[in-house]
Each structure stands twice: as C-alpha cells, then as structure tokens.
Write an enzyme that holds these catalytic residues in place. Structure first.
Site, PDB file in Angstrom:
ATOM      1  N   LYS A  54      51.269  75.103  96.474  1.00 45.83           N
ATOM      2  CA  LYS A  54      50.880  74.234  95.366  1.00 45.83           C
ATOM      3  C   LYS A  54      51.960  73.183  95.114  1.00 45.83           C
ATOM      4  O   LYS A  54      51.666  72.011  94.882  1.00 45.83           O
ATOM      5  CB  LYS A  54      50.645  75.085  94.106  1.00 45.83           C
ATOM      6  CG  LYS A  54      49.361  75.907  94.199  1.00 45.83           C
ATOM      7  CD  LYS A  54      49.245  76.989  93.139  1.00 45.83           C
ATOM      8  CE  LYS A  54      47.999  77.843  93.421  1.00 45.83           C
ATOM      9  NZ  LYS A  54      47.836  78.971  92.505  1.00 45.83           N
ATOM     10  N   GLN A  98      51.229  81.883  87.738  1.00 42.94           N
ATOM     11  CA  GLN A  98      50.616  82.473  88.940  1.00 42.94           C
ATOM     12  C   GLN A  98      50.174  83.920  88.657  1.00 42.94           C
ATOM     13  O   GLN A  98      50.961  84.732  88.171  1.00 42.94           O
ATOM     14  CB  GLN A  98      51.619  82.440  90.107  1.00 42.94           C
ATOM     15  CG  GLN A  98      51.055  82.943  91.421  1.00 42.94           C
ATOM     16  CD  GLN A  98      49.905  82.073  91.963  1.00 42.94           C
ATOM     17  OE1 GLN A  98      49.950  80.847  91.883  1.00 42.94           O
ATOM     18  NE2 GLN A  98      48.867  82.717  92.478  1.00 42.94           N
ATOM     19  N   ASP A 121      44.981  75.522  84.938  1.00 41.37           N
ATOM     20  CA  ASP A 121      44.314  76.608  85.660  1.00 41.37           C
ATOM     21  C   ASP A 121      42.998  76.994  84.975  1.00 41.37           C
ATOM     22  O   ASP A 121      42.188  77.728  85.542  1.00 41.37           O
ATOM     23  CB  ASP A 121      45.233  77.839  85.713  1.00 41.37           C
ATOM     24  CG  ASP A 121      45.533  78.271  87.138  1.00 41.37           C
ATOM     25  OD1 ASP A 121      44.953  77.665  88.066  1.00 41.37           O
ATOM     26  OD2 ASP A 121      46.328  79.197  87.322  1.00 41.37           O
TER      27      ASP A 121
END
Ligand code: NAP
Length: 292
Positions: A54, A98, A121
């Site tokens: 990412k 994450q 996200d």
C-alpha cells in the site's frame, strides 16, 4: 466457450493513473500532497507485506505515506492514542489500521476512534451503518468491496433485478459486498458456513462473489452458465515447483469454472490489485473533502 477473463491488474493500473493525474493537478494548484497513515500492530508477515504494498502504491501516485508500527504487545490505549494523534494531524488525510489486529485487541473500539473524515478503509461503524441504511451515504466504501463492484460494473453496468450470490459474510468483504449489491438493486443471497446445499444456491447466481478463504471451493458445476464470477479469495497452496514453495489460488476452481462462466476474475491479478487502487482513490477523496 471459455469465459472472458477480467484483468484486474490492467483495470487497477488505469485507476492508479487517474489518481496520479489528479494528485498532480492538486500539486499544480499549490495544494498539499494527500497523506495516508498506515498503522500496523504486530509482526504478521502477510499484514507487513500488504502494508508495504500500500505504501509503495501511494509513492507511485504521489500520495505521501506515513508508516507506524507498534509491537504485538502494544496496549489498546496505545493504539487508540496513536489513532487520535493521526486524527489531529493535518498532513494525514486517511488512516488505515491494518487488520487483523492482534488477538485480544478490541477491533471495533480501535476502528471507532478513526475520524470518519479519514476512514479511507470504510470500516468505521458509522460508515458501515450508513452503507446498510437506505437513503444514507457512507463517506467511504471499504476498498475490496468497492473493487468488486467496480469489476462487476465493467461487465454488468446495470444490476437491477439480477440474482447475486455472495459466499461469505465477513465484516471486511462478504457483508459490505452484499450491501453494495443490494444498493445496486440486485436480489442478493448471502451464504456462509451454515448454508445448506451451497451448489444449489450458487447455481442460481447471475453474479457470484466468492469470499470464503477456501482454495478452489467453487467447482464448475456450482456455476450457472454465463455467470459473472468474482473471486476474492487469496489462498496459499503448497507448490514445490515455486521458489517460495507455494502459489496463490482463489476460492474458485479457475480452470473448471472458466469453461462455464461468462466472465471470471483470476487469482492473482483479479480483485487484489483493485483493493489498493480503491484505497488510493479513497485517500484522494479524503484530501479533497478536507479542502472544503
Ligand atoms: P473470513 O473473515 O474468514 O470470512 C470467511 C467467510 O466465509 C465467513 O463468512 C464464513 O462463514 C464463510 N465460510 C467459511 N467456510 C465456508 C464454507 N465451507 N462454506 C460456506 N461459507 C464458508 O474471510 P475474509 O476476510 O472475508 O476473506 C475471504 C477471502 O478473501 C480470504 O481468502 C482472504 O484472503 C481474501 N481477501 C482478499 C482481499 C483482496 O484484496 N483480494 C481482501 C480481503 C480478503 P461464517 O460467517 O459462518 O464463519
């Protein structure tokens, strides 16, 4: 006849180029570079590799990334304090925590600390709640589900009345994909580990999304001829002929299903690249929203 294979890598490349061009435009207008903060807790090798990917993708399109790594022993308050600090940092437009977090950590509590304006996200409970409610708009849509919808849209722009079956009901893939399909006016069936006679359900699907995490589970005779099959699964299977000793396969038995389906995504090179492309898009969107 063999199915059309949707090339996720090429489609994602196009999205990344579009994001890159917009980031450049912002710079030309004298605006700051969009910034993404990644928060990695613990030493899970798969998570480390996803975060590296990412950050690399950010660099390629001119998005600044700030990496934060905490040990698996970090406490809940430490992780949440970091998130709150990033919420207050104007250089950070998006925050990505994450997942999965180390066991014992309250994931919902951590995610709920992310500012809704930086929730690139899309996992903040408010964003997910809005996704589930008619007439409400989430600020950000989770990246993998958004990538799934983008791929489907490439071949079926109008999902009205289409029978869609989603295999899996996880918070990060199955459920948000199902909600997005409903929003697009498909008729949606959600399957999970307690569903009886899966093949008889999946054979009804005009659109079949597999997000289970079981290598090659969906067989050729599970699929309606001509269906659009989107394979989200990423599974390692031992393969002594590969340098790393394994290869990646999806939840769909690709070679069998491609002979039945109308459209299919490969693994790797299908949904995976879209996930990162959508993260870049969400981060750009966060930067633009913060500018208003
Ligand atoms: P997950 O949290 O483990 O959820 C799996 C889902 O599949 C659950 O809802 C589970 O049902 C269901 N399931 C498990 N075994 C089943 C069976 N035999 N029959 C029917 N349903 C079954 O997994 P996830 O996080 O959603 O991920 C799914 C897959 O997508 C994994 O391979 C993961 O690596 C991959 N993935 C890919 C990307 C990408 O960017 N391409 C992103 C995220 C995840 P229950 O709810 O009843 O347990």
């Amino acid at each position: 006849m063999s199915a059309q294979i949707l090339d996720g890598s090429a489609i994602a490349e196009q999205i990344r180029a579009e994001v890159g061009a917009e980031v450049k435009l912002l710079a030309e207008k004298g605006k700051p570079r969009p910034g993404l903060a990644t928060v990695l807790v613990g030493e899970n090798p798969a998570s480390q590799s996803y975060v590296r990917g990412k950050r690399k993708a950010c660099a390629e399109v001119g998005i600044e990334s700030f990496g934060f790594e905490l040990p698996a022993t970090a406490s809940q308050p430490e992780v949440e304090e970091l998130v709150l600090k990033l919420n207050a940092d104007p250089k950070v437009n998006g925050i990505l925590v994450q997942l999965p977090l180390p066991s014992g950590m309250d994931e919902e509590s951590v995610l709920s600390k992310v500012s809704i304006d930086k929730d690139v996200d899309g996992f903040h409970p408010v964003n997910i709640g809005r996704l589930a409610q008619k007439g409400r708009e989430p600020r950000f849509i989770p990246c993998t589900p958004s990538g799934v919808m983008y791929l489907i849209g490439k071949v079926l722009p109008n999902l009205e009345g289409v029978n869609a079956v989603v295999l899996g009901r996880s918070n990060i893939v199955g459920m948000p994909v199902a909600l997005l399909l409903v929003r697009a006016n498909a008729t949606v069936t959600i399957c999970h580990s307690r569903t009886r006679d899966l093949p008889s359900v999946t054979r009804q699907a005009d659109v079949l999304v597999a997000a289970v995490g079981k290598a090659d589970m969906v067989r050729g005779d599970w699929v309606k001829p001509g269906a659009v099959v989107i394979d989200v699964g990423i599974n390692r299977v031992e393969d002594a002929s590969r340098p790393r000793g394994y290869r990646l396969v999806g939840d769909v038995a690709f070679d069998e299903v491609k002979e039945v389906a109308g459209v299919i995504t490969p693994v790797p090179g299908g949904v995976g690249p879209l996930t990162i492309a959508m993260l870049l898009r969400n981060t750009l969107r966060a930067a633009k929203l913060s500018d208003h």
